[in-house]
Design an enzyme around this catalytic site. Sequence first.
Site, short mmCIF file in Angstrom:
data_model
loop_
_atom_site.label_atom_id
_atom_site.label_comp_id
_atom_site.label_asym_id
_atom_site.label_seq_id
_atom_site.Cartn_x
_atom_site.Cartn_y
_atom_site.Cartn_z
N TYR A 153 0.87 -1.18 0.00
CA TYR A 153 0.00 0.00 0.00
C TYR A 153 0.90 1.22 0.00
CZ TYR A 153 -3.57 3.38 1.36
OH TYR A 153 -4.41 4.47 1.41
N ASP A 169 -1.72 -1.39 -4.26
CA ASP A 169 -2.17 -0.04 -4.59
C ASP A 169 -0.93 0.84 -4.58
OD1 ASP A 169 -3.13 2.50 -4.75
OD2 ASP A 169 -4.44 2.36 -2.99
N HIS A 182 -11.77 0.99 -5.15
CA HIS A 182 -10.86 0.22 -6.01
C HIS A 182 -11.51 -1.12 -6.37
CE1 HIS A 182 -7.02 2.44 -4.83
NE2 HIS A 182 -7.85 2.82 -3.87
#
Length: 260
Positions: A109, A150, A251
């Site tokens: 992340y 991500d 997402h």
Amino acid sequence: MRITTWNVNSIRQRQAHLLDFLREEAPDVVCLQELKTTLETLPRAEIEDAGYNVAAVGQKGFNGVALLSKHPIEDVREGLPGDESDSQARYVEGVIAADGGVVRVASIYLPNGNPVDSEKYPYKLAFMDRLVAHARSLLRLEETLVLAGDYNVIPEPRDAADPAAWEGDALYLPQTRAKFRALLALGLTDALRACDDAAGRYTFWDYQAGAWQRNKGIRIDHLLLSPQAADRLDGVTIHKHERAKEKPSDHVPVTVRLRG
DNA sequence: ATGACTGGCCCTGCCAGA
């Protein structure tokens, strides 16, 4: 074998969608980001009942990453090396022995970095430098390696519906994109781009301003492959329908399929 | 044209996200 990455934007809010996804798609490995919880309130039993092992790093209210795997997870690394003072839960890595062979997988992340005139942008760039350094050392192992997550990086203009709207944003600044290219320059392959050159392959649509309805998306969730993984690349699926559900994450899941 | 949401937390407006 199939490996999915998905920023769920709170695993507790997304528990039903996640369990449906595990049952319907049944990937070998799922990399989750933005759990937004500590491990005490992670729905571990429900995930295990769906047939998955769990390795996770939690944090109260923010961040949080996990690896879910149908096969045992070994050699777990929690946190990205290079800064012992970084306590944000943004990186977990493990080795998974699946039927088709051994694969090392990371769930990442990467920091958002906005606003760019705050301390958050240098933190993002420093995190990216640490990721480049760690990826370089992992690549020396010559393993099947998938760095998924991500990335909070829009790599190119074709990865945004309205690139001009992102100018000056931490996701799209030249420095951000250059550091993403530094990852690729190590010899990593952007799995989606190895399969599909088209514009409009988005993985995120903001909750605001009717972004989904107007298809004002961006591609920021990526699966980067070592040469040994890229040799086995068989396709990438963006699970776009997840964004149309009630109470979706902003997402959607993205899955890479490796032969063998 | 403009503004538009969602989630977690000090439980209630505020921070964070992208």
